[in-house]
Design an enzyme around this catalytic site. Structure first.
Site, PDB file in Angstrom:
ATOM      1  N   ASN A  21       1.024  -1.185  -0.081  1.00 14.98           N
ATOM      2  CA  ASN A  21      -0.039   0.060   0.124  1.00 14.98           C
ATOM      3  C   ASN A  21       0.845   1.153  -0.024  1.00 14.98           C
ATOM      4  O   ASN A  21       1.483   1.587   1.010  1.00 14.98           O
ATOM      5  CB  ASN A  21      -1.094  -0.055   1.246  1.00 14.98           C
ATOM      6  CG  ASN A  21      -1.662   1.170   1.339  1.00 14.98           C
ATOM      7  OD1 ASN A  21      -1.856   2.027   0.359  1.00 14.98           O
ATOM      8  ND2 ASN A  21      -2.320   1.397   2.611  1.00 14.98           N
ATOM      9  N   LYS A  45       0.075   4.391  -0.066  1.00 17.44           N
ATOM     10  CA  LYS A  45      -0.576   5.270   0.307  1.00 17.44           C
ATOM     11  C   LYS A  45      -0.270   6.448  -0.284  1.00 17.44           C
ATOM     12  O   LYS A  45      -0.132   6.419  -1.787  1.00 17.44           O
ATOM     13  CB  LYS A  45       0.078   5.660   1.792  1.00 17.44           C
ATOM     14  CG  LYS A  45      -0.120   4.375   2.763  1.00 17.44           C
ATOM     15  CD  LYS A  45      -0.022   4.487   4.126  1.00 17.44           C
ATOM     16  CE  LYS A  45      -0.099   3.388   4.865  1.00 17.44           C
ATOM     17  NZ  LYS A  45       0.131   3.422   6.303  1.00 17.44           N
ATOM     18  N   HIS A  73      -9.489   1.218   5.053  1.00 15.01           N
ATOM     19  CA  HIS A  73      -8.204   1.453   5.815  1.00 15.01           C
ATOM     20  C   HIS A  73      -8.494   2.491   6.776  1.00 15.01           C
ATOM     21  O   HIS A  73      -9.336   3.391   6.819  1.00 15.01           O
ATOM     22  CB  HIS A  73      -7.025   1.872   4.919  1.00 15.01           C
ATOM     23  CG  HIS A  73      -5.773   1.947   5.377  1.00 15.01           C
ATOM     24  ND1 HIS A  73      -5.586   2.905   6.370  1.00 15.01           N
ATOM     25  CD2 HIS A  73      -4.742   1.107   5.121  1.00 15.01           C
ATOM     26  CE1 HIS A  73      -4.067   2.516   6.630  1.00 15.01           C
ATOM     27  NE2 HIS A  73      -3.684   1.510   5.987  1.00 15.01           N
ATOM     28  N   GLU A 124      -6.645   4.829   7.878  1.00 13.29           N
ATOM     29  CA  GLU A 124      -6.500   6.355   7.626  1.00 13.29           C
ATOM     30  C   GLU A 124      -7.787   6.812   7.056  1.00 13.29           C
ATOM     31  O   GLU A 124      -8.207   7.919   7.573  1.00 13.29           O
ATOM     32  CB  GLU A 124      -5.433   6.133   6.816  1.00 13.29           C
ATOM     33  CG  GLU A 124      -4.200   6.013   7.370  1.00 13.29           C
ATOM     34  CD  GLU A 124      -2.795   5.601   6.622  1.00 13.29           C
ATOM     35  OE1 GLU A 124      -2.762   5.683   5.321  1.00 13.29           O
ATOM     36  OE2 GLU A 124      -2.029   5.186   7.350  1.00 13.29           O
ATOM     37  N   GLU A 169      -5.188  -4.758  10.559  1.00 13.47           N
ATOM     38  CA  GLU A 169      -4.223  -3.851  10.962  1.00 13.47           C
ATOM     39  C   GLU A 169      -4.485  -3.082  12.018  1.00 13.47           C
ATOM     40  O   GLU A 169      -5.224  -2.290  12.202  1.00 13.47           O
ATOM     41  CB  GLU A 169      -4.251  -2.819   9.644  1.00 13.47           C
ATOM     42  CG  GLU A 169      -3.843  -3.529   8.259  1.00 13.47           C
ATOM     43  CD  GLU A 169      -3.194  -2.274   7.430  1.00 13.47           C
ATOM     44  OE1 GLU A 169      -2.124  -2.614   6.816  1.00 13.47           O
ATOM     45  OE2 GLU A 169      -3.663  -1.232   7.119  1.00 13.47           O
ATOM     46  N   GLY A 178       2.770   2.262  10.951  1.00  8.96           N
ATOM     47  CA  GLY A 178       3.722   3.373  10.568  1.00  8.96           C
ATOM     48  C   GLY A 178       4.530   3.884  11.981  1.00  8.96           C
ATOM     49  O   GLY A 178       5.184   4.977  12.081  1.00  8.96           O
ATOM     50  N   SER A 182       3.822  -1.978  10.324  1.00  7.55           N
ATOM     51  CA  SER A 182       5.164  -2.126  10.417  1.00  7.55           C
ATOM     52  C   SER A 182       5.798  -3.130  10.278  1.00  7.55           C
ATOM     53  O   SER A 182       6.744  -3.743  10.685  1.00  7.55           O
ATOM     54  CB  SER A 182       5.541  -1.737  11.959  1.00  7.55           C
ATOM     55  OG  SER A 182       5.148  -0.260  12.026  1.00  7.55           O
ATOM     56  N   GLY A 184       3.007  -1.095   4.355  1.00  9.45           N
ATOM     57  CA  GLY A 184       2.964   0.407   3.837  1.00  9.45           C
ATOM     58  C   GLY A 184       4.603   0.872   3.689  1.00  9.45           C
ATOM     59  O   GLY A 184       4.861   0.850   2.534  1.00  9.45           O
TER      60      GLY A 184
HETATM   61  P1  13P Z   1       3.418   0.494   7.599  1.00  9.74           P
HETATM   62  O1  13P Z   1       3.728  -0.793   7.129  1.00  9.74           O
HETATM   63  O2  13P Z   1       3.861   1.638   7.207  1.00  9.74           O
HETATM   64  O3  13P Z   1       3.057   0.312   9.130  1.00  9.74           O
HETATM   65  O4  13P Z   1       1.655   0.691   7.005  1.00  9.74           O
HETATM   66  C1  13P Z   1       0.590  -0.345   7.429  1.00  9.74           C
HETATM   67  C2  13P Z   1      -0.532   0.141   6.292  1.00  9.74           C
HETATM   68  O5  13P Z   1      -1.170   0.888   6.740  1.00  9.74           O
HETATM   69  C3  13P Z   1      -0.542  -0.752   5.194  1.00  9.74           C
HETATM   70  O6  13P Z   1      -2.022  -0.515   4.789  1.00  9.74           O
END
Ligand code: 13P
Length: 256
Positions: A10, A12, A96, A98, A168, A174, A213, A234
């Site tokens: 992803n 983002k 997601h 976010e 997640e 993150g 992560s 991510g």
């Molecule tokens: P990270 O791998 O940066 O923690 O993000 C995970 C994520 O939100 C994937 O959709």
């Protein structure tokens, strides 16, 4: 267990035409090393067409979001599932954290987007996850049960024959803090159990990804959990070496 591993990147809201070209040329190397698992990239919508052109046949394409509408019309700024299919997408991320936290997507909206994705022929990757406060107060299963339950109620368990679930934990996204293998396995087993309560066969075949992560150095232990069938990556998906190392970990564990 015959579920294939799926490692999904992803991206983002990251990338540029030039940065994508470098990343994709590195990702496209040695495709035949990953024949036992599936690799997927989900770039920002404006790049889907150019990414699709640059992808070697071995990597699949997905989007990060779609409209909850199923027909074209006056919905400024929205992207219809059919448009994503036309650009070569096979998958789309829905719900997601976010989008839930920053753009006000509630369970009902996510359920509509999940249904819209399937109506267009896309495989939705349904994201679910609890906040740190929810985990610490013992509410994890209630939250995940509610998030998954909204989609089960709207689309039925049969829909999960052509869907993926990504667990997640919001506190792991993150932050550099991952779920322990025990937390990941316990939570994935809970999610699979929610499906199994309605249809054991579908529960057994649905891919459950872990996200939060995931990096080259923790991928193998997370992926080795019985109910973890891949990762939604991510930050590490923007670095070819990291992403390929995670794919290699999946390939090494793959039964195919
Ligand atoms: P990270 O791998 O940066 O923690 O993000 C995970 C994520 O939100 C994937 O959709």
């Amino acid at each position: 267990m015959s579920r294939r591993y799926l490692i999904a990147g992803n991206w983002k809201m990251n990338g540029s035409l030039s940065a994508n070209a470098v990343l994709l040329s590195e990702l496209s190397l040695q495709q035949d090393q990953y024949s036992g698992m599936d690799r997927l990239v989900c770039p920002p919508a404006p790049y889907l067409e150019s990414v699709e052109r640059q992808l070697g046949g071995g990597i699949l394409l997905g989007a990060q979001n779609l409209s909850d509408q199923t027909k074209a019309g006056a919905f400024t700024g929205e992207v219809l599932g059919d448009m994503l299919v036309e650009l070569g997408c096979r998958y789309v991320i829905v719900g997601h954290s976010e989008r839930r936290a920053l753009y006000g997507e509630d369970d009902a909206t996510v359920a509509r987007k999940f249904a819209a994705a399937q109506a267009a022929g896309l495989i939705p990757i349904l994201c679910v996850g609890e906040t740190l406060e929810e985990r610490e107060s013992g509410a994890t299963e209630a939250v995940l049960g509610r998030q998954l339950g909204a989609v089960l109620a709207a689309s039925g368990v049969g829909a999960f024959a052509k869907a993926v679930i990504a667990y997640e934990p919001v506190w792991a996204i993150g932050t550099g803090r991952t779920a322990t293998t025990e937390q990941a396995q316990t939570t994935h087993a809970f999610l699979r159990g929610q499906l199994a309560a309605q249809d054991a066969k579908i529960a057994n075949s649905t891919q459950l990804l872990y996200g939060g992560s995931v990096k080259a150095d923790n991928a193998a232990s997370l992926l080795s959990c019985d109910d973890v069938d891949g990762g939604l990556i991510g930050g590490a998906s923007l670095k070819a070496a990291e992403f390929l190392a995670i794919c290699a970990a999946a390939q090494a564990l793959s039964k195919n």
